[in-house]
Write an enzyme that holds these catalytic residues in place. Structure first.
Site, short mmCIF file in Angstrom:
data_model
loop_
_atom_site.label_atom_id
_atom_site.label_comp_id
_atom_site.label_asym_id
_atom_site.label_seq_id
_atom_site.Cartn_x
_atom_site.Cartn_y
_atom_site.Cartn_z
N LEU A 111 0.78 -1.29 -0.07
CA LEU A 111 0.10 0.07 -0.24
C LEU A 111 1.41 1.57 -0.34
CD1 LEU A 111 -2.57 -0.20 2.67
CD2 LEU A 111 -2.77 -1.01 0.07
N ASP A 112 0.92 2.08 -0.68
CA ASP A 112 0.97 3.94 -0.33
C ASP A 112 1.18 4.17 0.77
OD1 ASP A 112 0.69 3.36 -2.85
OD2 ASP A 112 -0.56 4.74 -3.73
N ARG A 113 2.35 5.03 0.87
CA ARG A 113 2.63 5.57 2.50
C ARG A 113 1.51 6.01 3.19
NH1 ARG A 113 6.20 7.12 6.11
NH2 ARG A 113 6.06 9.47 6.97
#
Length: 294
Positions: A135-137
């Protein structure tokens, strides 16, 4: 106690070469080479054998994989790790926003990988970190992490076949008129950026289904189903139809209401790589997202 990761199978075919059975069970040639030369072993009914052994129906085959070494430079950290599910093969964790999946130059520590490695260290588990679904940050929600390279290989195969089903929820800007729609638009890297993506004719095929859950004049709560897994797919597709995610400055959203993109992986479903059981997990939408619209 032998700390090597192991899998066990009961053979069903008569007079089959062990090498062929191993391939049928999804063990890669690379893994087989490592087993042979780097400290693994193969047992048939408790006796060590080589891959030229012929099997009878009912033979019990146990495969011991070599011990793994941690990724170079990965530092073990101990702290916040929300474990939703765990067994000998994998972890499902619930990632908070503002935590990277893996270390980067901008954020060299404090990632899910750092905390999972620390968690493995506490368990005295001889494994490095294999993230299956990243997942993106700034995106929150569910992630799958394999405890061994072989499990990662099997789960990656599921991903390529589209057998890992993920659903997201998001808060998009504006009032989306259609209750349901499919966005089918190719995505590629923007020429002027190494990070940003865009819809472009020469991009990779990308397909997102969007369902409206609630709306007001300014925002829309949506559920999203991915049929492909392109980088920033949801964020790019929503911006493409004129409804960027709240907080997503990179793709045209405003941070006046939220200081990160309002995106959460709420549901994940997959086949367990060993037991073949169908598994599914859910995660509640974070409060900072629900309060935007309810």
């Amino acid at each position: 106690m032998d700390k090597r990761f192991q899998v066990q199978f009961v053979n069903t075919a008569e007079n089959e070469l062990l090498r062929d059975a191993i391939a049928r069970w999804g063990i890669s040639r690379r893994a087989l080479t490592a087993i042979k030369f780097n400290g693994g072993a193969i047992f048939v009914n408790g006796e060590e054998k080589n891959v030229r052994q012929r099997l009878a129906a009912g033979d019990v085959v146990t495969i011991l994989f070599p011990l793994e070494e941690a990724s170079e430079g990965l530092v073990a950290q101990h702290g916040a790790l929300s474990v939703v599910y765990e067994d000998e093969a994998l972890l499902v964790v619930d990632k908070p926003a503002f935590m990277s999946s893996i270390p980067s130059r901008e954020h060299p520590d404090g990632s899910i990988a750092n905390f999972v490695y620390g968690y493995f260290e506490q368990q005295q588990l001889a494994s490095t970190v294999h993230i299956v679904t990243r997942l993106d940050r700034d995106t929150s929600g569910l992630m799958i992490i394999a405890k061994h390279r072989h499990i990662h290989h099997l789960m990656s195969g599921q991903q390529k076949k589209g057998c890992i089903h993920r659903e997201y929820e998001a808060i998009a800007e504006g009032s989306i008129l259609k209750d349901q729609q499919s966005i089918i638009a190719p995505i590629g890297r923007k020429d002027t950026s190494i990070i940003e993506r865009e819809v472009r004719e020469d991009g990779q095929f990308a397909h997102t289904d969007v369902t409206v859950l609630a709306r007001n004049n300014e925002l829309t709560h949506i559920r999203l189903k991915l049929h492909t897994g392109r980088t920033h797919q949801i964020r790019v597709h929503m911006a493409y139809i004129g409804h960027p995610l709240a907080g997503d400055e990179l793709y045209g959203g405003s941070r006046s209401l939220l200081n990160r993109q309002a995106l959460h992986c709420r549901f994940i479903q997959f086949e367990h790589p060993i037991t073949k059981e169908r598994m599914q997990f859910e995660s509640k939408l974070p409060k900072e997202m629900t309060t935007l619209i309810y």
